[in-house]
Each structure stands twice: as C-alpha cells, then as structure tokens.
Motif scaffolding. Structure first.
Motif, PDB file in Angstrom:
ATOM      1  N   ALA A 145      46.783  30.409  52.782  1.00 53.58           N
ATOM      2  CA  ALA A 145      45.546  29.868  53.375  1.00 53.58           C
ATOM      3  C   ALA A 145      44.348  30.804  53.147  1.00 53.58           C
ATOM      4  O   ALA A 145      43.272  30.334  52.764  1.00 53.58           O
ATOM      5  CB  ALA A 145      45.755  29.561  54.861  1.00 53.58           C
ATOM      6  N   PRO A 146      44.509  32.128  53.352  1.00 51.90           N
ATOM      7  CA  PRO A 146      43.373  33.018  53.044  1.00 51.90           C
ATOM      8  C   PRO A 146      42.948  32.959  51.568  1.00 51.90           C
ATOM      9  O   PRO A 146      41.755  33.070  51.268  1.00 51.90           O
ATOM     10  CB  PRO A 146      43.900  34.409  53.399  1.00 51.90           C
ATOM     11  CG  PRO A 146      44.948  34.161  54.439  1.00 51.90           C
ATOM     12  CD  PRO A 146      45.593  32.864  54.041  1.00 51.90           C
ATOM     13  N   ILE A 168      43.056  30.301  49.705  1.00 53.28           N
ATOM     14  CA  ILE A 168      42.274  29.055  49.569  1.00 53.28           C
ATOM     15  C   ILE A 168      40.862  29.265  50.118  1.00 53.28           C
ATOM     16  O   ILE A 168      39.872  28.898  49.472  1.00 53.28           O
ATOM     17  CB  ILE A 168      42.961  27.886  50.315  1.00 53.28           C
ATOM     18  CG1 ILE A 168      44.325  27.588  49.688  1.00 53.28           C
ATOM     19  CG2 ILE A 168      42.078  26.627  50.280  1.00 53.28           C
ATOM     20  CD1 ILE A 168      45.161  26.583  50.473  1.00 53.28           C
ATOM     21  N   VAL A 169      40.797  29.892  51.300  1.00 56.01           N
ATOM     22  CA  VAL A 169      39.481  30.167  51.905  1.00 56.01           C
ATOM     23  C   VAL A 169      38.631  30.975  50.924  1.00 56.01           C
ATOM     24  O   VAL A 169      37.461  30.660  50.684  1.00 56.01           O
ATOM     25  CB  VAL A 169      39.637  30.934  53.239  1.00 56.01           C
ATOM     26  CG1 VAL A 169      38.270  31.378  53.762  1.00 56.01           C
ATOM     27  CG2 VAL A 169      40.344  30.060  54.280  1.00 56.01           C
ATOM     28  N   ALA A 174      35.745  22.387  52.021  1.00 54.64           N
ATOM     29  CA  ALA A 174      36.873  21.459  51.884  1.00 54.64           C
ATOM     30  C   ALA A 174      36.370  20.042  51.595  1.00 54.64           C
ATOM     31  O   ALA A 174      37.011  19.281  50.871  1.00 54.64           O
ATOM     32  CB  ALA A 174      37.715  21.485  53.150  1.00 54.64           C
ATOM     33  N   THR A 215      51.247  22.539  52.455  1.00 58.46           N
ATOM     34  CA  THR A 215      49.817  22.851  52.486  1.00 58.46           C
ATOM     35  C   THR A 215      49.034  21.818  51.680  1.00 58.46           C
ATOM     36  O   THR A 215      48.043  21.254  52.158  1.00 58.46           O
ATOM     37  CB  THR A 215      49.573  24.262  51.915  1.00 58.46           C
ATOM     38  OG1 THR A 215      50.243  25.221  52.742  1.00 58.46           O
ATOM     39  CG2 THR A 215      48.080  24.600  51.875  1.00 58.46           C
ATOM     40  N   ALA A 216      49.496  21.547  50.468  1.00 55.09           N
ATOM     41  CA  ALA A 216      48.805  20.598  49.591  1.00 55.09           C
ATOM     42  C   ALA A 216      48.840  19.181  50.153  1.00 55.09           C
ATOM     43  O   ALA A 216      47.822  18.489  50.206  1.00 55.09           O
ATOM     44  CB  ALA A 216      49.432  20.625  48.206  1.00 55.09           C
TER      45      ALA A 216
END
Ligand SMILES: [Zn+2]
Lengths: 232, 369
Positions: A41-42, A44-45, A55, A79-80
């Motif tokens: 997640a980090p 992606i951020v 997003a 996640t996806a």
C-alpha cells in the motif's frame, strides 16, 4: 480517452507502476519477498504521488496472478480486486511468469526462454516461452512447479543454451546454470517489472483476450491443522 | 434501544455530526480465522452484517486448515463487500472510515483482510483503523444492548481466547485482569469433543450432549482455583488439567470395557468450565466494585455458561449482557463497532504500513507498523 493503469505484482517482492497511455509515470518496488502486506500500500501511495494523480484518476488495474508463494500472492490479488471494485474499474490478471518472459525476450536475440522462480520447499515455478514473428511472447509449456533438477531435465535444450531467467537461476545454479551463478543482473533480479506486466495487460485487453485474476497456486493446500486455533 | 443508541452516539460525536449531519459510517472487516465478515455501522447503529464462512471445508479435517481459510477469504471478500453495501442501501463512496482486524489470529487469514482494508481505504480516500479482534468481541455488544455503563468487566471466551477485562472505555481504557495460561475455553470443548468421539467443532456437540447428562456425576477440577493459585492467578484460567482429567475418566471406562457415560462426562465438564468462568468473573466484580459484565466470543453460545451467568450474576445484582449468538462468533459487526468507538474517541488513523499481528496483545487497540 486517456488510459491510466495501476500495475501491481507480489509474486516475489512487491512491484507497482502507473502507466498513462503506455508511458510509465511512476514505478516503485520492494525486494522483500515476505512483507507484502506492509509494503504494497505505501508503494501504491508513493507511485500515485510521483505520478501526480489520485485514485480517482485511474482507469484500470493490472495484477500479477502468480504462480507464487501463496500469502504474498494474495496480497497483490486482494489489493487489486478491492481497488477495482471500490472505484468501479476493469481489472486484468497477468501471469507473473509471462511478465518475466516478456521482459527477458524484449532485449535479447533469442526466441525462447525458460523462466524459473522461487516456489520455496526446494522447488521452482517454471514456464517455457517463445516470441513469435509478430513479436508476441507465448507460453509454450507450463506454468508448473517442480524441482530444479526435474525442470533442467525436461528443458535441457534451453538450460544448455543458457536461455534461463528468474530467481531460480541464482537459487539452483548447479541445475539451471550449469553450475555458474549468472552475473546477468536482470536474471538475478526477482522482482517483476510492473510496467512490463501492465504493457502485456494492455496489449491483451486490446486483443480482446479474457484476463481473469484467479490465483495460480499450482499446489493444493497442506492439510496441517495448528494445535491451537485462533480467532472465533 | 436503537433510538437510545443513536441519540447517545450523536452526543459523543458532535464534531463529526457538524460535518456530516450524522455519525460517520464505518465499514468493519474481520478475517482472523475462517469467517469473512463485513459490516457497516453508523455511530452505534448496525446497518448490515454479512458473513461468509469456510467452516464446512474445515470440518472434515477436524480443525481449521489455515491455507484453505486464506484461499476462501480471497474469493469471498469481493462478494461479501458487495452484499454488505447493497443490503445497507449505501454506496461504497458513502463510507467514512475502514476498520479491520489486525490481530490476533491466523497470519494468512489476517493478511487478506488487512491488505483488502488498506486498498479500500486508499481507493476511497478514507482513514484506516487496524484494530484488536478480542476487544471487538466486547465492543459489538453496544450495537445490541445500547451504550455501555461507565465501567464494566468483559469476559471474552472462544476457541482462541479466554480473557477477563476491566473496561472503562473500549477504545481507550481497557485493563486485562486475567487470561488463560494454556487452552482457551472453546479449545478445551473441541478437545473433549474429540475424546468423546463427537464431530468437529466439538463445542456445540458437547453442549448439546451435556444437556442430557448429570453435571454432578464427576467432580472435575476447577483450574487455578485453590488458595495458593488465587494469590498469583486470581483471574487467570487454566483448562488443560481439566481436559486431562476428562481424558483419564474416559480412558478408565474404555479400559474396563465399559461404555463411556458420554452425556454425564459432557455435563460435568461443561459445569466445571462454566463454574470457573463465572466464579472468577464474579470475584473480579466484587474486587473492583463493578456492576456489569459483558460476555462475548464464540464460546458464549454455550448454554450452561449462559444459564449459570444469568443465575449467579442475577443473585449478586450484577447486570449481564450477552449478545445473540450470531454476534458472539466472529463477524464484521464487532470490528465495525470497535472502529466506530475508536473514531468517536478521536484516536489517530493507522498508517498504510501497519503490519498484521497474530499475537496482538490486549494492551493495544490499534495496530502498529
Ligand atoms: Zn474471535
């Protein structure tokens, strides 16, 4: 219309990329093959920040479906899938081995490659690939899971020619690299190139190929009941 | 009850109410074991609670198979999320915060829920709260029985935990008075079920059989109840000695070639477990001068525990709150309720790098990196 694709893979380390109309706006990765739930997640951020988007700007998701060690693989898939569901976006599943093969064959003169990755338990995940006249990479055999020795026997032609790539090469050099540890950096680099995976997804989507996101486990679950149940 | 709960929530959430006109909508995600649970709570009001279970796949193995549970969570997550949102009559975009079980629980199962929760929070641009599963078993009662009193004891009993808590605020002030030193109460039931040749999970089967037996037929031990144990472990539990005593009795009958009086064994065993749980909780109520007990966790479905708790706490003038069985087993509502309490308390949201913690201690309501 602009396409903005978020690409994820957790088949070994964790890899993330953002593509806009096929151009990589951002890419980030973690080499740690075990801490996906903490790192993904980090990453992606960070990629959304680098790309200067939110997003809400994404138009599709691409995700690596393995084969890979199960717990990490599920982090990428859930996640996806959840991201796509939350934003109402299409999602494309791509075999992680396909992405590695496309990457390896993109910069070489040869047409065939054997991809071997870490399946743990002293085995490798493998797939055999060929690039056709139209420059499209196809799976010829696999994906499968087996000992390095067995894979080396079954694909002796490619092993002898040195046309092998993936982490399995560094893990089992005696079997897969003729005893020589490859100094090819790309072969030793186990993390899937998320941009490459995204390009494959876009190309297949354009060709109308169905791209399900089923996990490629290739093994049945171990029936091991822990002595102490938790939860409930 | 619902009106009262809503009013109370409104008072506690003045700041949020100004921004939203109503308390924040919190989505709760629970995947610590074999149940994929997703629920929506607004303040202290439950809007919807959906659960998918992979128990049927495990029962033939005689226990939870972690990899089977993890695979099932991945496949169940999306459909469960859709069903929850649809039944609540809201859109995903209406969600104000996402709460998820960070631990304790099975690593593979927790991983699916935490990854999904992070993704959802990220995709929706809302805060994420990784919370403690065991505290959720207490927090859920607010949805059923209304606002908590100023202080109370929480008894959480299940296949994985047996803990006694002193709670002043479920989000910010929980003290663990005791816990099991070996088996959890529900775990002891599963093991005794196996000794008596009953199907897995043993808890409900032993309970059913016990209702036909004599609870005084065998004098089974009450763990950690002797004076010297009470000095150091007044509110701790131990069920492994009890399980061994049951095994010895069963073996005795088998060795003599006699039929095991299974109903009497089950009843006497159930009595021993319920007695020690209620006796110790009652002692803690007196010691801390607390007039309310909340019982949660899957094992609170046990009929003898419910009976004995109603009777003995009733005699002592102590209020007992036990949610209906569907809110005692693992579910999303417990996590949404705890998440809502955490939001109401104004605790900081979790970062996106939080980890899962299969052994998450009760001293921690929120997960860390
Ligand atoms: Zn539980």
């Amino acid at each position: 219309m602009t396409s903005t694709l978020l690409c994820l893979d957790t088949s070994d380390g964790a890899a993330v990329a953002v593509l806009r109309d096929g151009q990589t706006l951002a890419a980030a990765r973690s080499d740690d093959p075990r801490r996906h739930v903490e790192h993904l997640a980090p990453l992606i951020v960070g990629c959304l920040d680098t790309a200067g988007i939110t997003a809400a700007d994404l138009t599709a998701i691409a995700v690596g479906t393995g084969p890979a060690p199960f717990t990490g693989l599920r982090v990428g898939l859930v996640t996806a899938r959840t991201f796509a569901q939350a934003r109402g976006l299409p999602i494309h599943g791509v075999s992680s081995l396909d992405a590695i093969a496309a990457d390896a064959l993109a910069e070489q003169d040869v047409e065939d490659v054997l991809v071997v990755t870490d399946a743990r338990r002293r085995e490798v995940y493998w797939g055999r690939y060929r690039r056709d006249e139209a420059n499209v990479v196809h799976a010829v055999a696999g994906p499968g899971v087996d000992t390095a020795a067995q894979v080396a026997t079954d694909h002796a032609d490619l092993v002898e020619a040195g046309q092998v790539t993936g982490r399995g090469l560094a893990l089992y050099p005696a079997d897969l690299a003729g005893g020589v540890v490859s100094d090819d950096e790309r072969a030793a680099d186990a993390v899937v190139d998320a941009s490459r995976l995204g390009h494959l997804a876009l190309m297949r989507a354009r060709a109308g190929v169905a791209q399900p996101t089923e996990a490629l486990y290739l093994r049945r679950p171990d029936v091991h009941v822990p002595g102490r149940a938790t939860g409930r | 009850m619902r009106v009262q709960a809503a009013r109370r929530a409104g008072v506690g959430l003045v700041v949020m109410a100004a921004a939203h006109d109503h308390p924040p909508l919190v989505l709760g995600i629970e995947t610590s074991c074999d149940e994929t649970g997703i629920a929506l709570v607004r303040g202290q009001e439950l809007l919807t609670d959906v659960t998918a279970s992979s128990m049927d796949e495990h029962s033939r193995f005689g226990g939870i198979v972690p990899e089977v549970a993890s695979r099932a969570h991945l496949e169940a997550f999306g459909p469960t999320l859709s069903a929850a949102v649809e039944r609540a009559g809201v859109g995903l975009g209406d969600i104000d915060a996402v709460a998820v079980t960070s631990g304790p629980g099975l690593v593979g199962s927790l991983t699916v829920g935490v990854a999904a929760a992070k993704s959802l929070a990220l995709a929706l641009g809302v805060p994420l709260y990784g919370v403690n599963h065991i505290l959720g078993h207490v927090a859920v009662d607010v949805l059923v029985d209304g606002p908590f009193p100023e202080e109370f004891l929480g008894l959480v009993v299940s296949g994985g935990h047996s803990s006694l808590l002193h709670v002043r605020d479920i989000a910010t002030d929980v003290v663990e008075l005791g816990q099991t030193l070996d088996d959890a109460a529900g775990e002891a039931f599963d093991k005794v079920g196996r000794l008596l040749g009953l199907p897995y999970p043993g808890g409900p089967h032993v309970d059913k059989l016990a209702q036909q037996g004599d609870p005084a037929a065998f004098a089974f031990p009450r763990g950690l109840s002797r004076p010297k144990d009470m000095a150091a472990h007044a509110y701790d539990f131990s069920f492994s000695g009890l399980k061994t005593a049951v095994a010895r009795v069963v073996e005795g009958f088998t060795d003599r070639g006699e039929e095991v009086p299974a109903a009497d064994v089950a009843a006497s065993f159930s009595e021993a477990v319920a007695d020690v749980l209620v006796t110790k909780t009652l002692a803690a109520c007196e010691r801390h001068d607390v007039g309310c007990v909340v019982i949660g966790g899957g094992f609170s479905a046990n009929s003898r525990l419910r009976e004995l708790a109603a009777q003995r706490f009733g005699e002592a003038g102590i209020d007992v709150r036990i949610p209906p069985i569907r809110y005692c087993t693992d579910n999303g509502a417990m996590i949404a309720a705890l998440g809502s309490a955490v939001v109401a308390a104004g605790l900081p949201a979790s970062e996106f790098d939080i980890t899962i913690d299969s052994q998450m201690p009760l001293t921690r309501v929120l997960a860390t990196a």
